[in-house]
Design an enzyme around this catalytic site. Structure first.
Site, mmCIF file in Angstrom:
data_model
loop_
_atom_site.group_PDB
_atom_site.id
_atom_site.type_symbol
_atom_site.label_atom_id
_atom_site.label_comp_id
_atom_site.label_asym_id
_atom_site.label_seq_id
_atom_site.Cartn_x
_atom_site.Cartn_y
_atom_site.Cartn_z
ATOM 1 N N GLY A 23 -16.589 -14.559 3.459
ATOM 2 C CA GLY A 23 -15.996 -14.791 2.260
ATOM 3 C C GLY A 23 -16.671 -16.020 1.603
ATOM 4 C CB SER A 49 -14.200 -18.312 9.969
ATOM 5 O OG SER A 49 -14.437 -19.474 10.540
ATOM 6 C CB ALA A 60 -29.729 -22.005 -10.334
ATOM 7 C CE LYS A 88 -31.870 -20.855 -14.068
ATOM 8 N NZ LYS A 88 -31.966 -20.202 -13.005
ATOM 9 C CB THR A 348 -33.733 -13.839 -7.005
ATOM 10 O OG1 THR A 348 -34.501 -14.510 -5.841
ATOM 11 C CG2 THR A 348 -34.750 -13.578 -8.358
HETATM 12 P P1 FAD Z 1 -21.909 -17.813 3.276
HETATM 13 O O1 FAD Z 1 -21.868 -18.716 1.914
HETATM 14 O O2 FAD Z 1 -22.898 -18.490 4.399
HETATM 15 O O3 FAD Z 1 -21.007 -17.233 3.648
HETATM 16 C C1 FAD Z 1 -20.596 -16.682 4.875
HETATM 17 C C2 FAD Z 1 -19.264 -16.158 5.048
HETATM 18 O O4 FAD Z 1 -19.188 -15.838 6.321
HETATM 19 C C3 FAD Z 1 -18.355 -17.430 5.265
HETATM 20 O O5 FAD Z 1 -17.152 -17.282 4.508
HETATM 21 C C4 FAD Z 1 -18.008 -17.667 6.675
HETATM 22 O O6 FAD Z 1 -16.951 -18.343 6.937
HETATM 23 C C5 FAD Z 1 -18.137 -16.207 7.215
HETATM 24 N N1 FAD Z 1 -18.514 -15.993 8.716
HETATM 25 C C6 FAD Z 1 -19.543 -16.476 9.293
HETATM 26 N N2 FAD Z 1 -19.424 -16.205 10.576
HETATM 27 C C7 FAD Z 1 -18.140 -15.639 10.775
HETATM 28 C C8 FAD Z 1 -17.350 -15.279 11.751
HETATM 29 N N3 FAD Z 1 -17.850 -15.129 13.052
HETATM 30 N N4 FAD Z 1 -16.000 -15.179 11.746
HETATM 31 C C9 FAD Z 1 -15.341 -14.953 10.335
HETATM 32 N N5 FAD Z 1 -16.125 -15.150 9.294
HETATM 33 C C10 FAD Z 1 -17.386 -15.625 9.241
HETATM 34 N N6 FAD Z 1 -28.887 -18.169 -4.635
HETATM 35 C C11 FAD Z 1 -29.081 -18.161 -6.095
HETATM 36 O O7 FAD Z 1 -28.801 -17.072 -6.595
HETATM 37 N N7 FAD Z 1 -29.193 -19.162 -6.792
HETATM 38 C C12 FAD Z 1 -29.475 -20.318 -6.169
HETATM 39 O O8 FAD Z 1 -29.646 -21.505 -6.942
HETATM 40 C C13 FAD Z 1 -29.496 -20.614 -4.702
HETATM 41 N N8 FAD Z 1 -29.816 -21.752 -4.195
HETATM 42 C C14 FAD Z 1 -29.904 -21.681 -2.885
HETATM 43 C C15 FAD Z 1 -30.259 -22.907 -2.050
HETATM 44 C C16 FAD Z 1 -30.370 -22.657 -0.715
HETATM 45 C C17 FAD Z 1 -31.152 -23.956 0.034
HETATM 46 C C18 FAD Z 1 -29.985 -21.601 0.091
HETATM 47 C C19 FAD Z 1 -30.291 -21.609 1.560
HETATM 48 C C20 FAD Z 1 -29.675 -20.431 -0.653
HETATM 49 C C21 FAD Z 1 -29.678 -20.652 -2.103
HETATM 50 N N9 FAD Z 1 -29.240 -19.553 -2.545
HETATM 51 C C22 FAD Z 1 -29.212 -19.424 -4.071
HETATM 52 C C23 FAD Z 1 -28.708 -18.334 -1.895
HETATM 53 C C24 FAD Z 1 -27.055 -18.187 -2.159
HETATM 54 O O9 FAD Z 1 -26.738 -19.530 -1.533
HETATM 55 C C25 FAD Z 1 -26.660 -17.062 -1.216
HETATM 56 O O10 FAD Z 1 -27.115 -15.943 -1.691
HETATM 57 C C26 FAD Z 1 -25.081 -16.949 -1.516
HETATM 58 O O11 FAD Z 1 -24.351 -18.444 -1.359
HETATM 59 C C27 FAD Z 1 -24.500 -16.000 -0.627
HETATM 60 O O12 FAD Z 1 -24.275 -16.522 0.614
HETATM 61 P P2 FAD Z 1 -23.502 -15.677 1.689
HETATM 62 O O13 FAD Z 1 -22.104 -15.255 1.094
HETATM 63 O O14 FAD Z 1 -24.054 -14.515 2.003
HETATM 64 O O15 FAD Z 1 -23.131 -16.572 2.903
#
Ligand code: FAD
Length: 508
Positions: A23, A49, A60, A88, A348
């Site tokens: 999430g 979780s 961004a 932006k 991106t």
């Molecule tokens: P996460 O936010 O890590 O979410 C993972 C989810 O899975 C969480 O809810 C967690 O609780 C759940 N989960 C994991 N394991 C389990 C488990 N065992 N059981 C139940 N739940 C679980 N993107 C942009 O477009 N612009 C930006 O400026 C940008 N800056 C960034 C800077 C950095 C340093 C990084 C690393 C990334 C950046 N990104 C950016 C990318 C962006 O952060 C991600 O694409 C976006 O936040 C999506 O993350 P996610 O949902 O895939 O992962």
């Protein structure tokens, strides 16, 4: 192993129950899109979780997010207020060519071209004739960014995106998704149960003992990549030889000055630093290569350079740039960090989540997972990502920071053939192009190639047919259009106050 598209008795398994694991921004974007657009046809469950939490960065964005919001019927003011968003208009790249230089990659269109060649050919010819106007003077978004001006709405011609608070954005989309029928389950996944014959995922087992069954699974578990990576073993294609940064330290600070409508990306000795202004606070961070800079040095540097009182403790995130060879494998599609990662230099990642879920909805396997659907999904995903990868590598490769070991490596490293071809074409003949369905337009490629100091040796001969007087008229007309439009725009900060000032002060 049985073909995963076919059930045990040779029948395809219809898809009705969709389970989203995770999430963060990815999970809730997927939930929002599926529930709003296909909610009546599907049962959607999202598992997240609280104990693990989200990555908490990703603030961004780029302009297509507005189209996505429009598709979902999201009210812009409500969204901006809820996420403490600012506007932006582009990204200012500082010190990326040589130390002390700056250019802006704006979201706007620069000048007006002819069908045979784009505007920059005319501008290059004008420069040769002795004209001194900068390329950015012919782009409203570029000038508005520099002047700190902004407006949106039907009257405003600006192409823009947002800076937003990632945690608030996930919460906003969660409320939206739950309103549209998504069932949220809180719990930590401890096992992914697969069909022993096909390998298809059948259910997720939570630490509480609860089991969540589904027909189709969307892996949004972030860098953990629990489903597509750990369970299904989709291979990871490593791109770190082209994009060697592997670490980041994010840090939030209290805003100490009015927000400017652009992201700052400042090249540092072994990477680069971002600065993303929100309404109440600023998102900062250092992206670096751990071969050239230690974590302690990175944290010290970041703390020395940020302005405003720190609101969080710096923490190190580790990543490998690359992608899952198959973003869709068996009955699982990976979105967000679970599907791979390209560093945030051009913001991106959130965009790729959006295109991933839109693509899935276009190819949705209602009647069962077909290899042809998977194949098309994976082909389009690969193509999209490779174009973006090339654009990011371009920034690193064309640096002029001679004597800095990290930057020397980037300048001398081998680059993808597709990028080498683009660089040669621009260098020799000033040609830039946008592939079919490619995200970055000619304007983007030109701004970055010129900004990074790549000077074309020649340009389209059509431009030689213009006299000095005609050139003067062309550039003069375009320049004054931009100036007139610029003066009609309010200050960005005043716009925010009036349009979408968040009613809750950011809590960290
Ligand atoms: P996460 O936010 O890590 O979410 C993972 C989810 O899975 C969480 O809810 C967690 O609780 C759940 N989960 C994991 N394991 C389990 C488990 N065992 N059981 C139940 N739940 C679980 N993107 C942009 O477009 N612009 C930006 O400026 C940008 N800056 C960034 C800077 C950095 C340093 C990084 C690393 C990334 C950046 N990104 C950016 C990318 C962006 O952060 C991600 O694409 C976006 O936040 C999506 O993350 P996610 O949902 O895939 O992962």
């Amino acid at each position: 192993m049985e073909n995963s598209a076919v059930g045990e008795k040779g029948r395809k398994k219809m898809v009705k129950r969709v389970v989203i694991s995770g999430g963060g921004t990815a999970g809730w974007i997927a939930a929002a899109a599926l529930s709003k657009k296909l909610g009546e046809l599907l049962d959607i469950t999202l598992v997240e979780s609280d104990a693990i939490g989200t990555v908490g960065v990703g603030e961004a964005t780029i302009p297509p997010l507005r189209t996505f919001h429009h598709l979902l019927g999201i009210d812009e003011r409500a969204f901006m207020r809820a996420t403490q968003a600012t506007a932006k208009l582009g990204i200012a790249f500082e010190n990326w060519g040589r130390e002390g230089e700056r250019y802006i990659h704006s979201f706007g269109k620069t000048g007006t071209g002819a069908w045979m060649c784009d505007f920059h050919h005319f501008w290059l010819r004008a420069k040769e004739m002795g004209f001194t106007s900068a390329f950015g003077e012919f782009c409203l978004e570029h000038q508005a960014a520099l002047a700190g001006r902004f407006a949106c709405g039907p009257e405003s011609p600006l192409n823009f995106a947002y800076h937003l608070d990632a945690t608030r954005y996930a919460a906003f989309l969660r409320a939206f998704s739950e309103k549209h029928g998504v069932c949220r389950v809180e719990g930590t996944i401890c096992d992914v149960r697969q069909n022993p014959h096909s390998g298809d995922i059948e259910s997720l087992l939570l630490e509480t003992g609860e089991e969540i069954s589904g027909d189709l699974f969307i892996d949004c578990t972030g860098f953990r990549s629990l489903l597509i990576g750990t369970a299904l073993q989709s291979a990871f294609e490593d791109w770190s030889h082209w994009l060697p940064c592997d670490s980041a330290v994010p840090l939030q600070t209290r805003a100490s000055e009015p927000a400017m409508p652009y992201t700052r990306s400042i090249a540092e000795s072994s990477g680069w630093r971002w600065r993303i202004p929100l309404q109440e606070r600023v998102g900062n961070g250092l992206v670096y290569c751990s071969r050239y800079l230690s974590d302690d040095e990175a944290i010290t540097r970041l703390l020395e350079q940020v302005d405003g009182e720190p609101l969080t403790d710096p923490r190190v995130l580790r990543f490998t740039t690359g992608r899952r060879a198959a973003a869709w494998k068996n009955n699982c599609i990976a979105l967000g960090l679970a599907s791979g990662f390209i560093e945030p230099l051009e913001s991106t990642s959130i965009h790729l989540i959006v295109t991933g879920i839109v693509r899935l909805m276009q190819l949705f396997p209602f009647n069962g997972v077909e290899p042809s659907l998977q194949g098309e999904y994976n082909r389009q995903t690969r193509r999209e990502l490779e174009d973006i990868r090339d654009f990011i590598v371009l920034h690193y490769h064309l640096n002029q920071r001679v004597g800095d070991p990290f930057w020397d490596y980037c300048r001398h490293m081998a680059i993808p053939d597709s990028l080498a071809q683009r660089i040669a074409l621009f260098h020799e003949r000033a040609h830039a192009f946008q592939n079919n369905d490619e995200l970055f337009r000619v304007d983007s490629w030109v701004q970055v190639m010129l900004g990074q100091g790549l000077q074309p040796l020649s340009w389209h001969p059509l431009t030689q047919m213009m006299s000095e007087r005609e050139m003067q008229r062309l550039l003069g007309g375009l320049g004054s259009q931009v100036e007139r439009a610029l003066h009609l725009l309010p200050e960005h900060q005043a716009f925010i106050e009036q349009y979408c000032r968040g009613d809750v002060v950011a809590k960290v």
